[in-house]
Scaffold this motif. Structure first.
Motif, PDB file in Angstrom:
ATOM      1  N   ILE A  70       0.843  -1.201   0.000  1.00 32.75           N
ATOM      2  CA  ILE A  70       0.000   0.000   0.000  1.00 32.75           C
ATOM      3  C   ILE A  70       0.872   1.243   0.000  1.00 32.75           C
ATOM      4  CG2 ILE A  70      -1.629   1.371   1.374  1.00 32.75           C
ATOM      5  CD1 ILE A  70      -2.953  -1.233   2.216  1.00 32.75           C
ATOM      6  N   GLN A  71       1.892   1.232   0.819  1.00 32.15           N
ATOM      7  CA  GLN A  71       2.797   2.380   0.884  1.00 32.15           C
ATOM      8  C   GLN A  71       3.472   2.620  -0.465  1.00 32.15           C
ATOM      9  OE1 GLN A  71       5.756   1.973   3.922  1.00 32.15           O
ATOM     10  NE2 GLN A  71       6.565   4.023   3.610  1.00 32.15           N
ATOM     11  N   GLU A  72       3.966   1.556  -1.079  1.00 33.09           N
ATOM     12  CA  GLU A  72       4.621   1.693  -2.386  1.00 33.09           C
ATOM     13  C   GLU A  72       3.648   2.186  -3.452  1.00 33.09           C
ATOM     14  OE1 GLU A  72       7.838   1.319  -3.347  1.00 33.09           O
ATOM     15  OE2 GLU A  72       8.279   1.139  -1.217  1.00 33.09           O
ATOM     16  N   LEU A  73       2.436   1.642  -3.442  1.00 33.46           N
ATOM     17  CA  LEU A  73       1.444   2.041  -4.446  1.00 33.46           C
ATOM     18  C   LEU A  73       0.991   3.480  -4.247  1.00 33.46           C
ATOM     19  CD1 LEU A  73      -0.591  -1.265  -4.639  1.00 33.46           C
ATOM     20  CD2 LEU A  73       0.919  -0.326  -6.388  1.00 33.46           C
ATOM     21  N   ASN A  74       0.914   3.929  -3.007  1.00 30.26           N
ATOM     22  CA  ASN A  74       0.574   5.340  -2.761  1.00 30.26           C
ATOM     23  C   ASN A  74       1.642   6.266  -3.329  1.00 30.26           C
ATOM     24  OD1 ASN A  74      -2.001   5.515  -1.544  1.00 30.26           O
ATOM     25  ND2 ASN A  74      -1.158   4.658   0.333  1.00 30.26           N
ATOM     26  N   LEU A  75       2.896   5.839  -3.265  1.00 30.25           N
ATOM     27  CA  LEU A  75       3.968   6.638  -3.854  1.00 30.25           C
ATOM     28  C   LEU A  75       3.883   6.671  -5.379  1.00 30.25           C
ATOM     29  CD1 LEU A  75       6.953   5.521  -1.584  1.00 30.25           C
ATOM     30  CD2 LEU A  75       5.769   7.727  -1.556  1.00 30.25           C
ATOM     31  N   MET A  76       3.334   5.618  -5.968  1.00 27.60           N
ATOM     32  CA  MET A  76       3.221   5.513  -7.424  1.00 27.60           C
ATOM     33  C   MET A  76       1.851   5.939  -7.947  1.00 27.60           C
ATOM     34  SD  MET A  76       4.961   1.739  -7.743  1.00 27.60           S
ATOM     35  CE  MET A  76       4.483   1.564  -9.433  1.00 27.60           C
ATOM     36  N   LYS A  77       0.992   6.445  -7.081  1.00 30.45           N
ATOM     37  CA  LYS A  77      -0.406   6.710  -7.428  1.00 30.45           C
ATOM     38  C   LYS A  77      -0.563   7.603  -8.663  1.00 30.45           C
ATOM     39  CE  LYS A  77      -3.387   7.380  -4.105  1.00 30.45           C
ATOM     40  NZ  LYS A  77      -4.272   7.975  -3.080  1.00 30.45           N
ATOM     41  N   SER A  78       0.194   8.686  -8.758  1.00 31.40           N
ATOM     42  CA  SER A  78       0.030   9.593  -9.900  1.00 31.40           C
ATOM     43  C   SER A  78       0.426   8.908 -11.210  1.00 31.40           C
ATOM     44  CB  SER A  78       0.840  10.871  -9.692  1.00 31.40           C
ATOM     45  OG  SER A  78       2.213  10.570  -9.574  1.00 31.40           O
ATOM     46  N   ARG A  94     -10.724   8.835 -11.400  1.00 36.19           N
ATOM     47  CA  ARG A  94      -9.977  10.060 -11.098  1.00 36.19           C
ATOM     48  C   ARG A  94      -9.113   9.909  -9.858  1.00 36.19           C
ATOM     49  NH1 ARG A  94     -15.124  13.980 -11.444  1.00 36.19           N
ATOM     50  NH2 ARG A  94     -15.703  13.508 -13.585  1.00 36.19           N
ATOM     51  N   GLU A  95      -9.413   8.897  -9.051  1.00 30.93           N
ATOM     52  CA  GLU A  95      -8.690   8.708  -7.795  1.00 30.93           C
ATOM     53  C   GLU A  95      -8.555   7.212  -7.516  1.00 30.93           C
ATOM     54  OE1 GLU A  95      -6.523   9.522  -4.651  1.00 30.93           O
ATOM     55  OE2 GLU A  95      -7.299  11.091  -5.942  1.00 30.93           O
ATOM     56  N   LEU A  96      -7.487   6.844  -6.821  1.00 28.33           N
ATOM     57  CA  LEU A  96      -7.263   5.465  -6.400  1.00 28.33           C
ATOM     58  C   LEU A  96      -7.192   5.439  -4.879  1.00 28.33           C
ATOM     59  CD1 LEU A  96      -4.435   4.443  -8.879  1.00 28.33           C
ATOM     60  CD2 LEU A  96      -6.778   3.638  -8.932  1.00 28.33           C
ATOM     61  N   ARG A  97      -7.834   4.447  -4.282  1.00 27.06           N
ATOM     62  CA  ARG A  97      -7.734   4.258  -2.833  1.00 27.06           C
ATOM     63  C   ARG A  97      -7.317   2.818  -2.593  1.00 27.06           C
ATOM     64  NH1 ARG A  97     -12.613   4.464   1.335  1.00 27.06           N
ATOM     65  NH2 ARG A  97     -12.744   2.388   0.506  1.00 27.06           N
ATOM     66  N   PHE A  98      -6.219   2.646  -1.865  1.00 31.35           N
ATOM     67  CA  PHE A  98      -5.676   1.323  -1.601  1.00 31.35           C
ATOM     68  C   PHE A  98      -6.054   0.904  -0.191  1.00 31.35           C
ATOM     69  CE2 PHE A  98      -2.739   3.381  -4.614  1.00 31.35           C
ATOM     70  CZ  PHE A  98      -2.913   2.525  -5.677  1.00 31.35           C
ATOM     71  N   VAL A  99      -6.631  -0.296  -0.072  1.00 27.97           N
ATOM     72  CA  VAL A  99      -7.022  -0.850   1.221  1.00 27.97           C
ATOM     73  C   VAL A  99      -6.398  -2.230   1.367  1.00 27.97           C
ATOM     74  CG1 VAL A  99      -9.186   0.441   1.362  1.00 27.97           C
ATOM     75  CG2 VAL A  99      -9.174  -1.811   0.313  1.00 27.97           C
ATOM     76  N   GLN A 100      -6.066  -2.571   2.605  1.00 28.51           N
ATOM     77  CA  GLN A 100      -5.466  -3.877   2.844  1.00 28.51           C
ATOM     78  C   GLN A 100      -6.554  -4.917   3.034  1.00 28.51           C
ATOM     79  OE1 GLN A 100      -2.573  -3.909   5.934  1.00 28.51           O
ATOM     80  NE2 GLN A 100      -2.147  -6.079   5.738  1.00 28.51           N
ATOM     81  N   GLY A 101      -6.317  -6.104   2.497  1.00 29.98           N
ATOM     82  CA  GLY A 101      -7.279  -7.177   2.657  1.00 29.98           C
ATOM     83  C   GLY A 101      -6.805  -8.443   1.981  1.00 29.98           C
TER      84      GLY A 101
END
Length: 148
Positions: A70-78, A94-101
């Motif tokens: 999740i942390q890595e993907l948040n850094l790559m979100k744009s 328009r937006e991405l939200r990453f959740v753990q599961g």
């Protein structure tokens, strides 16, 4: 008598897209397009650890297998959003939200086993401590038995 020229065959997906767009005014098929294109957008490594869960109000919810991802993907979100826009073509996401599961569709790739003939023995350097030597031997033996 004039000869008719036949048009080249068109892929069914391209032919059906205008019809689907007319039927799907609210954009419900956008999640299907996103899920199908996801491995191409993010790559196979990330796609194996993620899963598209929902798409509401132009926000795609992506389930991720671990907090570190999740942390890595948040850094790559744009970068991912830019690829999604290029691939999908509209502003459905328009937006991405990453959740753990826990991922539901886990297709585990078959591990490639290395034949025993290819494996090479490891020569230990001269170790004076007999306990340390035995520990290394057990480690090497366990490594040799493991499937890689």
């Amino acid at each position: 008598m004039p000869t008719r020229r036949h048009k080249a065959p068109e892929q069914i997906g391209a032919a059906m897209q205008p019809v689907l767009d007319r039927i799907d005014r609210e954009g419900h098929f956008a999640i299907v397009r996103l899920a199908k294109a996801w491995p191409e957008i993010v790559g196979e490594t990330i796609a194996r650890r993620t899963e598209i869960v929902s798409l509401k109000f132009h926000t795609a919810v992506v389930k991720v297998s671990g907090a570190m991802w999740i942390q890595e993907l948040n850094l790559m979100k744009s970068q991912i959003l830019a690829r999604v826009t290029d691939r999908i073509g509209d502003d459905a996401v328009r937006e991405l939200r990453f959740v753990q599961g826990r991922l539901t569709r886990r297709e585990r790739p078959k591990l490639r086993t290395v034949p025993r003939a290819v494996r090479k023995s490891i020569e230990l350097p001269e170790l004076k401590d007999p306990e340390l030597r035995k520990a290394f031997e057990r480690l090497i033996e366990a490594w040799g038995r493991s499937s890689r």
